[in-house]
Design an enzyme around this catalytic site. Structure first.
Site, PDB file in Angstrom:
ATOM      1  N   ASP A   9     -21.252  52.152 -10.628  1.00 34.65           N
ATOM      2  CA  ASP A   9     -20.345  53.020 -11.416  1.00 34.65           C
ATOM      3  C   ASP A   9     -21.190  54.122 -12.060  1.00 34.65           C
ATOM      4  O   ASP A   9     -21.142  54.332 -13.262  1.00 34.65           O
ATOM      5  CB  ASP A   9     -19.577  52.205 -12.471  1.00 34.65           C
ATOM      6  N   HIS A 243     -30.634  47.626 -17.436  1.00 34.21           N
ATOM      7  CA  HIS A 243     -29.699  46.589 -16.970  1.00 34.21           C
ATOM      8  C   HIS A 243     -29.596  46.550 -15.440  1.00 34.21           C
ATOM      9  O   HIS A 243     -29.905  45.548 -14.794  1.00 34.21           O
ATOM     10  CB  HIS A 243     -28.311  46.845 -17.550  1.00 34.21           C
TER      11      HIS A 243
END
Ligand code: BDR
Ligand code: CA
Length: 310
Positions: A9, A243
Site C-alpha cells: 500500500d 515495519h
C-alpha cells in the site's frame, strides 16, 4: 531464483521494501499487487509503478487491487497515513511518471493466475491491509493453498497497537480480511509490531545514501518525511521503524527473526477491533492454521541485509 510477489500500500516503508527486493539478484519478482491503506488504491498503484521505474524495474507489472476494506463502502486516508507517509504516500515527493500502464488484470486474478501457472513455490510478502489476499482466498481457496508462504507485516501479538491500544494499522484497516487470511491454513509468518518496532533506522544509518546515486537520493528525500513523523510522534526511538522492510528481509532470510508457532485469529468486535490473538478455540489443533509469529529479531543482521542491498 526465489519467486516473490509483493502486496503493498505504498507507503514509505513499503517503498524501502520494494527497493530492497529490487536490489536482489536471486529473486524473481513476478509482479506487485497494490491495495488501499496508507493512501487510496490508485495512489498506491501509481507510487508503486513510479518507484519500480526509478529502481530500473519497469519490466515488473503492477496489479491494482482493493479500493476499500471488506466491511466498508469506501476509503478515506487515515490521519496516521498522512502524518507518516504524506498525503501522496511517499513523503509528498513527486516522482517521474513511469510510461508503463497499470495492468488490466486485477490483483486478485493475478494472485490466482500466478498460483496456477507456476509449479515452483511462490512466497507473497504482504505489507498493507490484507483485503486482496482475503478476496483471492474467498474466490478460490484451494488455488491460494498453492502458495508456499505469506510473510506479512501486520498485527501486535505481545505489544500494544499503533492505531489503537490493541491494533496495528494494517490489521485495523481490515480485520475481517485479516481473519480470513490468518485462518486460511496457508503457511504464514507474522511480522508484527512485536519485532518491527525494534528495527529502527536512524538518519546516520542512511548517511551513505547522500552520495551514492540518484536513486538513493530520491529514497532519502522520501525517508526524510518518515523520519520527521517519527521525530514528532516517537522522539524516544531515535529513528524510524522499518515495519515493511523487515517482512521483506525475513522472506529471504528467515534467520533474522525467532518465531513461535501457534494458531492466530483476529478479533472484530468493537473494543478489540483488529487485535491479533492466540486462537484458543483451535489451540489443540495446531495443524488447523498455525502461524509463525515473530517475537524476537536480530536487529544488526536485519540492518546488514537491508542496507547492503539498497
Ligand atoms: C504498517 O502500516 C503502514 O502505515 C506501514 O506501511 C506498515 O505497513 C505499520 O503498522
Ligand atoms: Ca505498508
Amino acid at each position: 531464483m526465489k519467486k516473490l510477489i509483493l502486496d503493498v500500500d505504498t507507503g514509505i516503508d513499503d517503498s524501502i521494501s520494494l527497493a530492497y527486493i529490487c536490489g536482489q539478484h536471486d529473486v524473481d519478482l513476478l509482479g506487485v499487487t497494490t491495495v488501499y491503506g496508507n493512501v487510496d488504491s490508485e495512489a498506491a498503484a501509481r507510487n508503486t509503478k513510479n518507484l519500480l521505474s526509478l529502481l530500473g524495474r519497469d519490466d515488473v507489472g503492477v496489479y491494482q487491487g482493493a479500493e476499500h476494506a471488506l466491511h466498508t463502502e469506501g476509503f478515506t486516508q487515515q490521519r496516521g497515513g498522512a502524518v507518516f507517509h504524506g498525503l501522496n504516500g511517499i513523503g509528498d515527493v513527486e516522482l517521474t511518471q513511469s510510461d508503463r500502464a497499470i495492468e488490466t488484470v486485477s490483483a486478485v486474478d493475478f494472485l490466482l493466475n500466478m498460483a496456477h501457472i507456476h509449479d515452483e513455490k511462490i512466497t507473497i510478502v504482504a505489507s498493507g491491509p490484507l483485503t486482496n489476499l482475503a478476496q483471492a482466498i474467498k474466490k478460490d481457496p484451494s488455488t491460494m493453498q498453492r502458495y508456499q508462504r505469506i510473510v506479512l507485516m501486520g498485527g501486535a501479538f505481545t505489544v500494544v497497537g499503533n492505531v489503537s491500544p490493541v491494533a496495528e494499522a494494517n490489521i485495523f484497516q481490515d480485520p475481517h480480511a485479516a481473519k480470513v487470511v490468518f485462518e486460511s491454513g496457508i503457511p504464514i509468518t507474522m511480522i508484527g509490531l512485536d519485532v518491527t518496532s525494534r528495527v529502527i533506522l536512524s538518519r546516520d544509518d542512511l548517511k551513505q545514501w547522500e552520495s551514492k546515486n540518484d536513486v538513493s537520493k530520491v529514497l532519502l528525500q522520501i525517508m526524510d518525511h518518515y523520519f520527521k513523523a517519527h521525530e514528532l510522534i516517537y522522539p524516544q526511538w531515535g529513528g524510524a521503524a522499518m515495519h515493511d522492510p523487515l517482512a521483506a528481509v525475513v522472506a529471504l532470510h528467515e534467520d533474522v527473526v525467532r518465531t513461535i508457532t501457534v494458531p492466530v485469529t483476529v478479533l472484530t468486535e468493537e473494543k478489540q477491533f483488529g487485535r491479533t490473538v492466540l486462537d484458543l478455540a483451535n489451540i489443540e489443533d495446531q495443524q488447523a492454521h498455525s502461524v509463525n509469529v515473530a517475537l524476537n529479531v536480530d536487529i544488526e543482521l536485519f540492518k546488514k541485509y537491508l542496507l547492503s542491498a539498497i
